[in-house]
Scaffold this motif. Structure first.
Motif, PDB file in Angstrom:
ATOM      1  N   LEU A  49      26.860  35.861  41.346  1.00 13.29           N
ATOM      2  CA  LEU A  49      27.310  34.498  41.095  1.00 13.29           C
ATOM      3  C   LEU A  49      28.362  34.425  39.989  1.00 13.29           C
ATOM      4  N   TYR A  50      28.472  35.462  39.200  1.00 12.81           N
ATOM      5  CA  TYR A  50      29.498  35.475  38.157  1.00 12.81           C
ATOM      6  C   TYR A  50      30.906  35.608  38.732  1.00 12.81           C
ATOM      7  N   LEU A  51      31.024  35.927  40.029  1.00 16.34           N
ATOM      8  CA  LEU A  51      32.332  36.140  40.634  1.00 16.34           C
ATOM      9  C   LEU A  51      33.093  34.846  40.896  1.00 16.34           C
ATOM     10  N   GLY A  52      32.467  33.701  40.659  1.00 18.85           N
ATOM     11  CA  GLY A  52      33.125  32.438  40.984  1.00 18.85           C
ATOM     12  C   GLY A  52      34.442  32.247  40.251  1.00 18.85           C
ATOM     13  N   GLY A  53      34.445  32.466  38.931  1.00 11.14           N
ATOM     14  CA  GLY A  53      35.670  32.290  38.157  1.00 11.14           C
ATOM     15  C   GLY A  53      36.770  33.274  38.524  1.00 11.14           C
ATOM     16  N   PRO A  54      36.497  34.589  38.543  1.00 13.41           N
ATOM     17  CA  PRO A  54      37.551  35.535  38.940  1.00 13.41           C
ATOM     18  C   PRO A  54      38.074  35.314  40.355  1.00 13.41           C
ATOM     19  N   LEU A  55      37.211  34.925  41.264  1.00 14.19           N
ATOM     20  CA  LEU A  55      37.674  34.679  42.633  1.00 14.19           C
ATOM     21  C   LEU A  55      38.565  33.451  42.704  1.00 14.19           C
ATOM     22  N   LEU A  56      38.265  32.442  41.892  1.00 10.32           N
ATOM     23  CA  LEU A  56      39.123  31.259  41.871  1.00 10.32           C
ATOM     24  C   LEU A  56      40.518  31.613  41.350  1.00 10.32           C
ATOM     25  N   ALA A  57      40.566  32.456  40.322  1.00  8.12           N
ATOM     26  CA  ALA A  57      41.873  32.906  39.832  1.00  8.12           C
ATOM     27  C   ALA A  57      42.587  33.754  40.879  1.00  8.12           C
ATOM     28  N   LEU A 110      50.498  41.220  49.109  1.00  8.68           N
ATOM     29  CA  LEU A 110      49.503  40.585  48.249  1.00  8.68           C
ATOM     30  C   LEU A 110      48.789  39.470  48.991  1.00  8.68           C
ATOM     31  N   TRP A 111      49.540  38.709  49.792  1.00  7.85           N
ATOM     32  CA  TRP A 111      48.915  37.631  50.559  1.00  7.85           C
ATOM     33  C   TRP A 111      47.954  38.186  51.613  1.00  7.85           C
ATOM     34  N   LEU A 112      48.323  39.302  52.248  1.00  7.68           N
ATOM     35  CA  LEU A 112      47.489  39.865  53.303  1.00  7.68           C
ATOM     36  C   LEU A 112      46.275  40.587  52.733  1.00  7.68           C
ATOM     37  N   TYR A 113      46.536  41.685  52.020  1.00  7.07           N
ATOM     38  CA  TYR A 113      45.442  42.547  51.583  1.00  7.07           C
ATOM     39  C   TYR A 113      44.717  41.983  50.375  1.00  7.07           C
ATOM     40  N   GLY A 114      45.452  41.339  49.480  1.00  6.45           N
ATOM     41  CA  GLY A 114      44.770  40.653  48.395  1.00  6.45           C
ATOM     42  C   GLY A 114      43.908  39.504  48.887  1.00  6.45           C
ATOM     43  N   GLY A 115      44.393  38.802  49.917  1.00  3.46           N
ATOM     44  CA  GLY A 115      43.589  37.737  50.504  1.00  3.46           C
ATOM     45  C   GLY A 115      42.320  38.263  51.159  1.00  3.46           C
ATOM     46  N   LEU A 116      42.410  39.423  51.810  1.00  5.92           N
ATOM     47  CA  LEU A 116      41.206  40.022  52.390  1.00  5.92           C
ATOM     48  C   LEU A 116      40.173  40.328  51.310  1.00  5.92           C
ATOM     49  N   ALA A 117      40.624  40.905  50.192  1.00  6.90           N
ATOM     50  CA  ALA A 117      39.699  41.227  49.111  1.00  6.90           C
ATOM     51  C   ALA A 117      39.105  39.962  48.486  1.00  6.90           C
ATOM     52  N   VAL A 118      39.944  38.954  48.274  1.00  9.94           N
ATOM     53  CA  VAL A 118      39.473  37.734  47.618  1.00  9.94           C
ATOM     54  C   VAL A 118      38.465  36.996  48.487  1.00  9.94           C
ATOM     55  N   PHE A 119      38.768  36.831  49.775  1.00 12.57           N
ATOM     56  CA  PHE A 119      37.846  36.079  50.633  1.00 12.57           C
ATOM     57  C   PHE A 119      36.641  36.913  51.044  1.00 12.57           C
ATOM     58  N   GLY A 120      36.758  38.241  50.994  1.00 14.39           N
ATOM     59  CA  GLY A 120      35.549  39.052  51.118  1.00 14.39           C
ATOM     60  C   GLY A 120      34.630  38.838  49.926  1.00 14.39           C
ATOM     61  N   GLY A 121      35.218  38.754  48.722  1.00 11.69           N
ATOM     62  CA  GLY A 121      34.409  38.432  47.551  1.00 11.69           C
ATOM     63  C   GLY A 121      33.828  37.031  47.615  1.00 11.69           C
ATOM     64  N   PHE A 122      34.578  36.088  48.162  1.00 10.58           N
ATOM     65  CA  PHE A 122      34.042  34.737  48.333  1.00 10.58           C
ATOM     66  C   PHE A 122      32.853  34.729  49.286  1.00 10.58           C
ATOM     67  N   THR A 123      32.900  35.568  50.327  1.00 13.19           N
ATOM     68  CA  THR A 123      31.754  35.657  51.238  1.00 13.19           C
ATOM     69  C   THR A 123      30.515  36.137  50.496  1.00 13.19           C
TER      70      THR A 123
END
Length: 338
Positions: free
Chosen positions: A234-242, A271-284
């Motif tokens: 649950l601590y990932l909320g802030g870093p994922l938002l950034a 960055l939009w493609l692969y960074g987005g995959l990492a970010v939304f995987g973390g959001f999941t």
């Protein structure tokens, strides 16, 4: 003489035209032994015969020659399915080994948490199904063509307004008012379908593979989030938002940067493609743990049990990962054709 030098074949052409007989009767008498007289029906017969022969060739190619290619297509499809299954299974095992070394110590999920999570997954699958069916219906009705022909800024602005409006309308509607809540939720799914409807122009194999990879990625991450310790991620909320802000800005880079900055645009696209995959995987991962946290609070009576609101976050994660998977597979397909 100058005329002959500029047009060397003009004289011979003129002689050929003069040598042609002009009398129809003489042409018929002298040319009868060599060629039968042409009637107005002769071109019609020859053209119909040529059309029949061309139709026979097309039918032969469709029925007999394409059967040889179908066997090759089946082999390629089987190979691709095996590769996809291996990638999905490998991603599940790898994600479990890397991120799920410390599992829950309370004997697993409680029955209420399990029921809450299963109902959320069911609503997420139902929402994804509504989006897929609505996107297909909009595409077949010609809506995708009108979107591509319209002003892109107007389309993006209108779709964002409708999506955000229906999403927050669903969020702030109480679960007891289920007619209004499910109506707004359906409108939100249709708005998302209108946004992704232009993807239907791509080959169905690319969309199917992207959907398979997205399900495998989200399934493995959801398994990790469900079996990990309580509130571990649950601590990932802030870093994922950034991170999502950085990804969004990289997606808007082509609107600001000039076309000559090719290297910068290339890195912003990656960055939009692969960074987005990492970010939304973390959001999941974050959303799964948040759903379990809300389930424990709902069991104690601290918050309302609201499955629809929980499913919206997972639907957004799925759509963002799916769109990027589609773009990556389409780019790889274009590179392979070259």
């Amino acid at each position: 003489m100058a005329f002959v030098l500029r047009r060397p074949f003009a004289v011979s052409t003129a002689f050929r035209q003069i040598s042609k007989p002009t009398n129809t009767g003489l042409r018929f008498i002298h040319n009868a032994p060599k060629q039968a007289p042409k009637t107005p029906s002769t071109p019609f017969i020859s053209s119909s015969f040529a059309n029949a022969r061309q139709n026979f060739r097309d039918t032969f190619r469709r029925t007999y020659m394409q059967q040889q290619y179908k066997a090759a297509d089946r082999g390629n499809l089987t190979q691709k399915l095996l590769y996809g299954a291996a990638i999905v299974g490998g991603s599940i095992v790898a994600t479990n080994l890397i991120f799920n070394r410390e599992t829950r110590e309370d004997g697993g999920m409680a029955p209420y948490e399990r029921s809450y999570l299963n109902d959320t997954f069911m609503h997420t699958g139902l929402g994804i199904g509504i989006i897929g069916i609505a996107a297909r219906a909009l595409h077949t009705s010609g809506f995708s063509y009108r979107i591509m022909a319209a002003n892109p800024f107007l389309v993006v602005g209108l779709s964002l307004a409708v999506s955000i409006g229906t999403m927050y309308g669903t969020y702030y509607t109480k679960p007891e008012n289920y007619i209004q809540k499910y109506g707004l939720w359906t409108a939100f799914n249709v708005a998302q379908a209108a946004v992704i409807a232009p993807l239907m122009f791509l080959h169905p194999a690319i969309l199917a593979r992207a959907g398979l990879y997205t399900v495998g990625m989200m399934g493995s991450i959801a398994f990790v989030g469900a079996t990990a310790k309580q509130e571990k991620y649950l601590y990932l909320g802030g870093p994922l938002l950034a991170g999502v802000c950085v990804v969004a800005l990289s997606g808007l880079a082509p609107l600001v940067l000039p076309a000559t900055a090719t290297r910068t645009l290339m890195w912003s696209e990656r960055l939009w493609l692969y960074g987005g995959l990492a970010v939304f995987g973390g959001f999941t991962l974050y959303d799964i743990q948040k759903i379990l946290y809300h389930a424990r609070m709902a069991e104690r009576g601290l918050v309302r049990r609201d499955i629809v609101n929980e499913s919206i976050s997972l639907e957004l994660d799925f759509l963002n990962i799916f769109v990027r998977m589609v773009q990556i597979l389409a780019m790889r397909g274009g590179n392979n054709r070259r």
